[in-house]
Design a protein around this motif. Sequence first.
Motif, PDB file in Angstrom:
ATOM      1  N   ASP A   1      46.228 -89.554 -37.402  1.00 53.63           N
ATOM      2  CA  ASP A   1      47.087 -90.255 -36.075  1.00 53.63           C
ATOM      3  C   ASP A   1      46.564 -89.543 -34.931  1.00 53.63           C
ATOM      4  N   GLY A   2      46.103 -90.121 -34.054  1.00 56.52           N
ATOM      5  CA  GLY A   2      45.668 -89.694 -32.713  1.00 56.52           C
ATOM      6  C   GLY A   2      46.383 -90.056 -31.514  1.00 56.52           C
ATOM      7  N   THR A   3      47.564 -90.736 -31.720  1.00 52.18           N
ATOM      8  CA  THR A   3      48.634 -91.221 -30.791  1.00 52.18           C
ATOM      9  C   THR A   3      49.144 -90.095 -29.879  1.00 52.18           C
ATOM     10  N   GLY A   4      49.450 -88.820 -30.625  1.00 54.08           N
ATOM     11  CA  GLY A   4      50.290 -87.961 -30.046  1.00 54.08           C
ATOM     12  C   GLY A   4      49.526 -86.585 -29.884  1.00 54.08           C
TER      13      GLY A   4
ATOM     14  N   LYS B   1      47.322 -83.425 -30.503  1.00 50.65           N
ATOM     15  CA  LYS B   1      46.245 -83.159 -31.419  1.00 50.65           C
ATOM     16  C   LYS B   1      46.648 -82.177 -32.716  1.00 50.65           C
TER      17      LYS B   1
ATOM     18  N   MET C   1      48.108 -84.322 -36.117  1.00 46.74           N
ATOM     19  CA  MET C   1      47.562 -85.484 -36.497  1.00 46.74           C
ATOM     20  C   MET C   1      47.574 -85.478 -37.947  1.00 46.74           C
TER      21      MET C   1
ATOM     22  N   ASP D   1      42.018 -95.612 -29.337  1.00 48.79           N
ATOM     23  CA  ASP D   1      42.877 -95.344 -28.375  1.00 48.79           C
ATOM     24  C   ASP D   1      43.661 -94.180 -28.170  1.00 48.79           C
ATOM     25  N   GLY D   2      43.464 -93.324 -29.262  1.00 46.80           N
ATOM     26  CA  GLY D   2      44.246 -91.951 -29.158  1.00 46.80           C
ATOM     27  C   GLY D   2      43.315 -90.665 -29.147  1.00 46.80           C
ATOM     28  N   TYR D   3      43.781 -89.558 -29.233  1.00 45.61           N
ATOM     29  CA  TYR D   3      42.928 -88.444 -29.270  1.00 45.61           C
ATOM     30  C   TYR D   3      41.635 -88.469 -30.119  1.00 45.61           C
TER      31      TYR D   3
ATOM     32  N   TYR E   1      40.907 -91.534 -32.370  1.00 43.41           N
ATOM     33  CA  TYR E   1      41.875 -91.741 -33.570  1.00 43.41           C
ATOM     34  C   TYR E   1      42.823 -92.829 -33.165  1.00 43.41           C
ATOM     35  N   GLY E   2      43.107 -93.786 -33.864  1.00 46.44           N
ATOM     36  CA  GLY E   2      44.438 -94.607 -33.632  1.00 46.44           C
ATOM     37  C   GLY E   2      45.567 -94.170 -34.334  1.00 46.44           C
ATOM     38  N   GLY E   3      46.344 -95.088 -35.279  1.00 44.36           N
ATOM     39  CA  GLY E   3      47.222 -94.735 -35.973  1.00 44.36           C
ATOM     40  C   GLY E   3      46.830 -94.533 -37.410  1.00 44.36           C
TER      41      GLY E   3
END
Length: 438
Positions: free
Chosen positions: A184-187, A189, A192, A401-403, A406-408
């Motif tokens: 999980d890169g959406t929040g 780091k 994750m 589109d994340g950190y 990484y995405g979801g």
Amino acid sequence: MTPIPTTRRALLRHRAQLSAGAALLLVTSACGSSDSEGSTTAVPDAKIVAPVAGMTCNEGTKPTGDPIVVGGSLSLTGPLSETAKVHEGVAELVTKWVNDCGGIDGRPLKWDVLDDQSTPAQVASNYERLIGEHVDLVMGPYGGANTLAAAGPVTQAGYAFPTHTNGAPQELIGENHFPAWQFDGTGDKEHMFDAGATTLWDALKSSGNPPKSVFYATAKFPTTLSLAAAAKSRFEKEGVKTTGDVEYEFGTTDFSSIALRISQADPDLVYLGGLGADTTYLYDAFDSIGYTPRSVFAALPSPASLAGLDDEVNGLLTLSIFETDSALGDTDIARYFGKQYDEVAKDDDLFPLIETQAAASFAAWQILLTGVVNAGVDNKAIIAWLNSNSVDTIAGSLKFDGYNNYGGDINRVTQIQDGKRVLVWPKDVAGGTIDYKP
């Protein structure tokens, strides 16, 4: 723990061979249907399709002209070689697949791989050499430390960097990084791995009888430590009691003291944050003291090690991003990949079952090829396109589109049921229902 007697080791190898053969039969029959009496109805071999959406497959057309060269470094020797050879097999498979479809814009695809001997320093040197030889594209190596070692020269040279098993997602690579095995890169780091821990808890909760106590035994390895820490935090928030927490050296083979401590705690769930054959060593230690755990979760075991334990691991849970029994396997591309992988596994003496490693490897190639199909053989253009679009892969739709791009989180839960790997959670892709009775 007393070393496993020669006869015991031979038995484990024999079990692995028998179970691997059974797994192969399971994979090759996955496209068949069963009648009410349990017999299997054969179906035609999977027809060749393009490996990625949007690519034309001109079967029977021989590609011509200068090849599109993809360079890569893999641990073909050394301690990481057994798993790295899976990625080599997939690379060869995809290269042949593309060329059987007439190539890309009529040009053949060529795979140029160098052996890094399982050492990060050699990884960096290999990519410097490949880039110096002007390969058109690159594919990432196997292993977190190796991925980070490759990131320097690859990023500096401006190449797109698809990866299949980056074990250190918190370590920043950059906008050219396109991971196939996504956390999980959406929040934040630092969190994750939390989504994967929630997925595991939700799977256990779905059984109607989640564990009330857990013992953690974790290898001192970045990925396993992060996974275990996230799981422990999640479980304790749910009121689950921690009855023990042991960290052991990576490469440990003697689990006798750990097994003894687990037996004394007798938890509802043993959380094994292990890799490779750790599961085999732990179960052998259980055998030596006559202890049967109520239930076990193993984070990153090799599929061969689970097969070698046969009925002993019935009910065991593990992380996965793909299983052939699931909705993810019900596509023309997945079926064709499965058929071709069977043949590669036979020829290269690989474990015959497609699971996380083989699936992540293929997904990384799908990322790269999708970028090429949409942006051409131009790394700058590929990086820009992938950063703005999602890619359909064997493991699902991936975004960057994340950190660290990484995405979801795409980690799922698989359970060993009657000797078969069954994806049991989440429900939308599961091929079966969790059977959990601690």
